[in-house]
Enzyme design. Structure first.
Site, PDB file in Angstrom:
ATOM      1  CB  THR A 118      25.856  48.830   4.041  1.00  0.00           C
ATOM      2  OG1 THR A 118      25.482  47.460   3.916  1.00  0.00           O
ATOM      3  CG2 THR A 118      25.072  49.608   2.995  1.00  0.00           C
ATOM      4  CE1 TYR A 142      21.142  50.435   5.335  1.00  0.00           C
ATOM      5  CE2 TYR A 142      21.884  48.255   4.641  1.00  0.00           C
ATOM      6  CZ  TYR A 142      22.045  49.385   5.427  1.00  0.00           C
ATOM      7  OH  TYR A 142      23.106  49.465   6.284  1.00  0.00           O
TER       8      TYR A 142
END
Ligand code: UDP
Length: 324
Positions: A118, A142
């Site tokens: 990501t 995350y």
């Protein structure tokens, strides 16, 4: 016989679109999903094995039953905000789960891996577009959990010869153009589905998280990329590995950013409806601007997104929204 590919998170948003693309490219995708956030109805292009990555017995049974040639690993928790509240859960699931998967691969002689990473691994980038080799300093658990896996993969290659393609998604959006599948998160936290819900009259208004960022209109800028284009990148990554290509990590975006207000404006144009908005405080963990410089994916994978202009993304997402 079609080559079998194990797709963890195959019942999820990007995983299911990739299963469709794999099937179209002559592969047999097998979905492995614990269904905590995925949907059975999204698994349409091959079998589903229900199980978690931590469930060693079920995971190993999947390798023995289906004998995959490669693994595409989507299964993960993927909410920035939630990760700020429950970091332990993110590290256990995203890092621990991936380690369990990598060990199962080793035991079964599978050494080709495509990993969902990501843009959140970059943190708050220096000005301008984010290059494939830019420094990565995530600002939320995350992003940290995904960066840890990127590093683990380097060690697994050095020691165990596992080759991988790391794909760092910017903001996945849109839906299958044939309306077979689309975006469905519960609870929904992503911008575009929420704006569509407001346009459809299912939400009173959209909350805009901060309008005092150092961006042209004060709202966060993101690089929205169509989920079908992401799916295509996975097929290309797999083919790159199968052809003996070297491991690589690349950004998947368009190079064009859109602000929160620009997304809302596009939805108003596409749907012909007006969308009320309320400015709220900034959301913790959100960098002002994340836009990709897309070089390696084009050069090494021949990837060229074809549906990722904002108008097409919103059109496809709206068609899916209205079909539900
Ligand atoms: N956002 C917003 N209101 C919402 C949801 C999101 O203003 O109800 C903003 C969010 O702060 C971010 C952008 O929209 O700048 C995209 O957020 P999303 O959750 O869709 O994806 P993320 O960037 O977290 O992967």
């Amino acid at each position: 016989m079609q080559p079998v590919v194990l797709v963890t998170g195959g019942a999820g948003y990007i995983g299911s679109h990739t299963c469709k693309a794999l099937h179209g490219a002559g592969y047999a995708p097998v979905s492995y999903d614990d269904l905590e956030r995925g949907h059975v109805s999204a698994v349409q292009w091959g079998p589903l094995q229900v199980g978690s990555l931590q469930d060693q017995a079920t995971l190993r049974r999947a390798f023995e039953t289906y004998r995959p040639i490669a693994v595409l690993h989507f299964a993960a928790l993927a909410y920035v905000g939630e990760s700020m509240q429950e970091p332990g859960r993110y590290y256990t699931n995203n890092v621990g789960g991936t380690l369990a998967l990598l060990e199962a691969m080793r035991d079964h002689g599978v050494d080709q891996f495509v990993f969902s990473s990501t843009c959140a691994t970059f943190g708050v980038p220096a000005a301008g577009r984010i290059g494939d080799d830019d420094d990565q300093h995530p600002i939320n658990p995350y992003g940290s959990s995904k960066l840890m896996v990127e590093r683990i993969l380097r060690d697994y290659e050095t020691v165990h010869g596992l080759r991988s393609v790391v794909l760092r998604y910017f903001n996945a959006a849109g839906a299958d153009p044939d309306v077979d599948i689309g975006e469905r998160h519960e609870p929904e936290t992503h911008l575009l589905p929420l704006v569509l819900a407001a346009a459809a009259g299912h939400l009173e208004h959209v909350e805009v998280f901060g309008d005092d960022y150092p961006t042209p209109d004060g709202t966060c800028v993101r690089d929205y990329v169509h989920v079908s284009d992401l799916a295509d990148a996975h097929v290309r990554a797999l083919e790159h590995l199968r052809a003996g290509g070297a491991s690589l990590a690349c950004n998947l975006g368009t190079g064009v950013g859109a602000s929160v207000l620009e997304v809302i404006d596009q939805v108003e144009r596409t749907t012909g409806r007006s969308v009320a908005r309320c400015v709220r405080a900034r959301r913790e963990g959100d960098p002002p601007e994340l836009v990709a410089a897309v070089e390696r994916a084009r050069r090494d994978l021949g990837w060229n997104p074809s549906r990722s202009d904002l108008a097409t993304i919103v059109e496809d997402a709206w068609r899916w929204y209205r079909s539900g």
